[in-house]
Design an enzyme around this catalytic site. Sequence first.
Site, short mmCIF file in Angstrom:
data_model
loop_
_atom_site.label_atom_id
_atom_site.label_comp_id
_atom_site.label_asym_id
_atom_site.label_seq_id
_atom_site.Cartn_x
_atom_site.Cartn_y
_atom_site.Cartn_z
N SER A 14 1.13 -1.13 0.41
CA SER A 14 -0.06 -0.37 -0.12
C SER A 14 0.80 1.29 -0.02
O SER A 14 1.35 1.93 -0.99
CB SER A 14 -1.28 0.27 1.21
OG SER A 14 -1.37 1.36 0.58
N THR A 15 0.51 2.08 1.34
CA THR A 15 1.24 3.66 0.82
C THR A 15 3.16 3.21 0.87
O THR A 15 3.79 2.41 1.45
CB THR A 15 1.38 4.17 2.59
OG1 THR A 15 -0.21 4.52 2.50
CG2 THR A 15 2.00 5.85 2.10
N HIS A 54 -2.50 -1.60 -2.99
CA HIS A 54 -3.79 -0.66 -3.11
C HIS A 54 -3.46 1.13 -4.26
O HIS A 54 -2.31 1.86 -3.69
CB HIS A 54 -3.91 -0.01 -1.80
CG HIS A 54 -3.97 -0.65 -1.32
ND1 HIS A 54 -4.08 -1.12 0.24
CD2 HIS A 54 -4.65 -2.23 -1.25
CE1 HIS A 54 -4.16 -1.80 0.94
NE2 HIS A 54 -4.36 -2.87 0.08
N MET A 112 -0.39 1.19 5.63
CA MET A 112 -0.83 1.54 6.20
C MET A 112 -2.16 0.90 6.59
O MET A 112 -1.90 -0.02 5.91
CB MET A 112 -1.07 3.15 6.53
CG MET A 112 -2.49 3.56 5.46
SD MET A 112 -2.92 4.57 5.75
CE MET A 112 -4.19 5.19 4.45
N ASP A 118 -4.51 -5.06 6.03
CA ASP A 118 -4.83 -5.76 4.43
C ASP A 118 -4.04 -6.88 4.23
O ASP A 118 -2.73 -7.12 4.19
CB ASP A 118 -4.99 -5.05 3.80
CG ASP A 118 -5.41 -6.05 2.74
OD1 ASP A 118 -6.42 -6.52 2.27
OD2 ASP A 118 -5.59 -5.23 1.05
#
Length: 371
Positions: free
Chosen positions: A174-175, A201, A295, A298
């Site tokens: 993600s991030t 993401h 963050m 998931d």
Amino acid sequence: MKALVVDDSALMRRQIGDILTRGGLQVTTARTGAEALVRIAQDAPDVVTLDINMPEMDGLTCLSRIMAECPLPVVMISSLTERGALATLEAIALGAVDFVHKPGGTVSTALREQEDQIIAKVLAAAGASVRRASGLRQRLVARRDAIMRAPVRPRPRGGSYGPGHEALTLVGASTGGPAALEDVLAPLPADYPMPILVCQHMPATVTRHFAERLNQCCAMPVEEVRRQTELQPGTIYLARGDADMIVLERGGRLLATVAPSAREHTWHPSVSRLVATAMDTVTADSLIGVLLTGMGDDGARELAQLRRQGGYTIAESEESCVVYGMPRALVEQGGACEILPCPQIAARLERLAFTRMRNMAKGLENTSWAC
């Protein structure tokens, strides 16, 4: 905690500033890139939100100056257009931590709908580790060229991909994920003996361009999964944004396909759903799972279950994460076989994959991972 909001639109400055103030940040604003550089020097903010499209000095130029002169976490504000998607990826390559889409239509309404997401992203970015990205793209392309020039190692007899030999590598991020994925995927050889399925993401407007970007620096071909696709070893499959990628079997063939976003999952493409469907389709001891920076949590629960059932799992270590969220959740659940910094993950994947292939070729019954 202090935030600087940079946008040439007075309305956007006010709206984003109000949102971040409600999120507990002290907010100052700037209307141009040049003014932002002065504000940064004077106020030393913890995080910056930066519009991509601005007069005088555009957001990408301003970002490059920030990263060169005083690196700090930046969240880009970009449009959903084709041009905005390309600029977003360029910003991430330059060192931006994350991005938020600038809404079309009624700005006030659209921003209110994104308020929780904006606050979460900016707060996560404020605590992020900033990666210096200078020269990264050139290094990755050079590394890809070296891999392509290297001789392809022969596959042992009996090591072909087929029924009973199905194995998958699953990667979630993600991030901070785009740069981490380049670090992990670019060093892998063209004859990597498994398909690699990746969930990053991102919205759909960005994933196609990200697949093209990865394709330029990886020895393996990279495809964005937009329809039912037969999985082949030595290929990287990127989940389409704003949807989920699932694994299924049809007529003895292993496939990936696109499914509408499931409401029970918060983030998309969902790492949790990818891992769960893979475990429903092939045995756990045929799976390697990797959880990179980001963050949230998931994929953590499913990968912890994967480890308990005999799969092999790797969590990126805190030292190399931009945001140590998803990997931390996996570690805290006791779900990581190994915790490795990002630069070491590719070599570990290569050893695991080729060791399994050699064991299969020798007809060894126990091909499970040593975890």
